[in-house]
Scaffold this active site. Structure first.
Site, PDB file in Angstrom:
ATOM      1  N   GLU A 163       0.794  -1.237   0.000  1.00  0.00           N
ATOM      2  CA  GLU A 163       0.000   0.000   0.000  1.00  0.00           C
ATOM      3  C   GLU A 163       0.827   1.288   0.000  1.00  0.00           C
ATOM      4  O   GLU A 163       0.572   2.204   0.784  1.00  0.00           O
ATOM      5  CB  GLU A 163      -0.980  -0.008   1.183  1.00  0.00           C
ATOM      6  CG  GLU A 163      -1.907  -1.215   1.145  1.00  0.00           C
ATOM      7  CD  GLU A 163      -2.901  -1.260   2.308  1.00  0.00           C
ATOM      8  OE1 GLU A 163      -2.878  -0.363   3.157  1.00  0.00           O
ATOM      9  OE2 GLU A 163      -3.712  -2.205   2.340  1.00  0.00           O
ATOM     10  N   GLU A 268      -5.920 -10.982  -1.404  1.00  0.00           N
ATOM     11  CA  GLU A 268      -6.759 -10.793  -0.205  1.00  0.00           C
ATOM     12  C   GLU A 268      -8.218 -10.802  -0.630  1.00  0.00           C
ATOM     13  O   GLU A 268      -9.013  -9.939  -0.235  1.00  0.00           O
ATOM     14  CB  GLU A 268      -6.404  -9.461   0.488  1.00  0.00           C
ATOM     15  CG  GLU A 268      -4.929  -9.361   0.852  1.00  0.00           C
ATOM     16  CD  GLU A 268      -4.557  -8.117   1.652  1.00  0.00           C
ATOM     17  OE1 GLU A 268      -5.472  -7.411   2.135  1.00  0.00           O
ATOM     18  OE2 GLU A 268      -3.358  -7.859   1.801  1.00  0.00           O
TER      19      GLU A 268
HETATM   20  C1  XIL Z   1      -6.563  -6.539   8.073  1.00  0.00           C
HETATM   21  C2  XIL Z   1      -6.869  -7.733   8.971  1.00  0.00           C
HETATM   22  O1  XIL Z   1      -7.654  -8.629   8.261  1.00  0.00           O
HETATM   23  C3  XIL Z   1      -7.542  -7.299  10.245  1.00  0.00           C
HETATM   24  O2  XIL Z   1      -7.658  -8.384  11.143  1.00  0.00           O
HETATM   25  C4  XIL Z   1      -6.740  -6.174  10.910  1.00  0.00           C
HETATM   26  O3  XIL Z   1      -7.461  -5.691  12.023  1.00  0.00           O
HETATM   27  C5  XIL Z   1      -6.496  -5.041   9.935  1.00  0.00           C
HETATM   28  O4  XIL Z   1      -5.848  -5.554   8.774  1.00  0.00           O
HETATM   29  N1  XIL Z   1      -4.981  -4.761   3.570  1.00  0.00           N
HETATM   30  C6  XIL Z   1      -4.018  -5.602   4.056  1.00  0.00           C
HETATM   31  C7  XIL Z   1      -4.332  -6.516   5.169  1.00  0.00           C
HETATM   32  O5  XIL Z   1      -2.924  -5.688   3.464  1.00  0.00           O
HETATM   33  O6  XIL Z   1      -3.218  -6.751   5.979  1.00  0.00           O
HETATM   34  C8  XIL Z   1      -5.475  -5.996   6.006  1.00  0.00           C
HETATM   35  O7  XIL Z   1      -5.792  -6.978   6.984  1.00  0.00           O
HETATM   36  C9  XIL Z   1      -6.653  -5.655   5.137  1.00  0.00           C
HETATM   37  C10 XIL Z   1      -6.301  -4.588   4.125  1.00  0.00           C
END
Ligand code: XIL
Length: 379
Positions: A163, A268
């Site tokens: 990011e 994701e």
């Molecule tokens: C999220 C997790 O799923 C949650 O449990 C945590 O509270 C916040 O982060 N982008 C990413 C992930 O790269 O690491 C994030 O994961 C979601 C958005």
């Protein structure tokens, strides 16, 4: 028509899942034996996996672990390798859970992904206090060298930078950019490559199917490549909704990233069925309030019509991924089942979302079958 098809299949799924014994007895599956698991069904195409919560690899949730072992062949830790957890103080690393995660993956012969080395979010507060370039460089050397080095030859791929971009494609102002300038990106990749020359190294971000951000990402990666960085893939996070992004935009991202010579992954994946606060017109504060019926419409259960629509959305997406299987190397769901999806608590806490392909009882949803069915009709 499709609706009826999905409903019929959904009704049959428990049979399909409990049918190992029946099949052994020679009754079912004589002609068209479907692959038993998602990983099997897609084994010739790309890895399919999930992000794991701690309970999935420590023995606290054996049912969840069994589902993971059965259905997936790649895993990513949802939180425990993020900076605040793995490197909470300048002089201390917390490797107990990461070690267990890696051991679980190895015991099950899985493709292991490390998430994530350099990210402004879930960062340890002490890193925010670094003020100069040399100081941050030393911090990155220690962080990346120690973590990637520890799992050298064991973790197959790393989300090196997560990011780094704004929505308009420009570089996000983070403590890393502010102290080191854009050079922090190349430095992160170089340090990871030095610590494990065999590991695949990725750039990972959300909204990479939005034209401006995609264009900025491509430019950033070109600059990294021109500077000689080893970058092997790009992770499209794929936190999708029912209407966006369009499959056309997803396809553009796949082909344009692949044209850079990179592997492309959905890292994701989840598909929310809930309204987003930013989609709501007007300024009715109650609408965004926790627990409001308007923003949390399916607290009592997922209507069949929505489950079917979601199954169709997943089906369309996987059809597209199969079309591009030459460049897609992995698809990872962000969570194991609906009960474990972060979307239940983001962007509004305390809602009931249904983002994934296994329900809260870890039973396969219509979305699961729509993905499996693709492989049945088009093996
Ligand atoms: C999220 C997790 O799923 C949650 O449990 C945590 O509270 C916040 O982060 N982008 C990413 C992930 O790269 O690491 C994030 O994961 C979601 C958005």
């Amino acid at each position: 028509m499709k609706t009826i098809q999905y409903l019929l299949i959904a009704a049959m799924l428990p049979l399909a899942f409990g049918c190992q014994q029946e099949q052994a007895d020679g009754e079912a599956g004589a002609t068209d034996t479907p692959a038993a698991t998602l990983a099997d069904a897609y084994a010739d195409h790309f890895y399919v996996g999930a992000a794991l919560a701690v309970e999935h690899f420590t023995g606290e949730n054996e049912r969840g672990a069994a589902l993971v072992r059965e259905q997936f062949n790649t895993i990513t830790p949802e939180n425990i390798m993020k900076w605040m957890h793995i490197h909470p103080a300048a002089d201390s690393f917390a490797f107990e859970l990461p070690d267990q995660f890696v051991a679980f993956g190895e015991a099950n012969d899985m493709h292991l992904v490390g998430h994530t080395l350099v990210w402004h979010s879930q960062l340890a507060p002490w890193v925010q206090e670094v003020t100069d370039s040399a100081g941050m460089d030393a911090v990155l050397q220690d962080h990346i060298g120690t973590i990637v080095g520890r799992y050298r030859g064991r973790i197959n791929g790393w989300d090196v930078v997560n990011e780094a971009l704004n929505e308009d494609g420009s570089l996000r102002e983070t403590i890393f950019l502010n102290t080191m300038g854009e050079g922090y990106l190349k430095r992160a990749f170089d340090l990871a490559a030095a610590a494990d020359p065999e590991a695949e190294l990725y750039y990972n971000d959300y909204n990479l199917c939005q034209p401006a951000k995609r264009a900025g990402c491509i430019e950033m990666i070109k600059r990294l490549q021109a500077a000689g960085a080893k970058i092997d893939g790009v992770g499209i996070q794929a936190h999708f909704s029912m209407n966006g992004p369009s499959l056309e935009e997803v396809e553009k991202s796949i082909t344009e990233f692949a044209a850079l010579g990179l592997k492309v992954m959905l890292t994701e994946l989840d598909i929310t069925v809930l309204p987003a606060p930013w989609d709501v017109q007007g300024a009715d504060v109650n609408r965004t309030a926790e627990g409001s019926d308007f923003m949390n419409p399916y607290a009592a259960g997922l209507p069949d019509s929505v489950a079917v629509a979601q199954a169709e959305r997943y089906e369309g997406l996987f059809r597209l991924l199969l079309d591009h299987e030459d460049v897609i190397s992995r698809v990872t769901f962000w969570g194991v089942d609906d009960g474990h999806s972060w979307k239940n608590n983001w962007p509004i806490p305390g809602r009931t979302d249904y983002t994934l392909i296994f329900d809260r009882n870890q039973a396969p949803k219509m979305a699961y079958d729509s993905i499996m069915m693709l492989k049945r009709v088009d093996p």
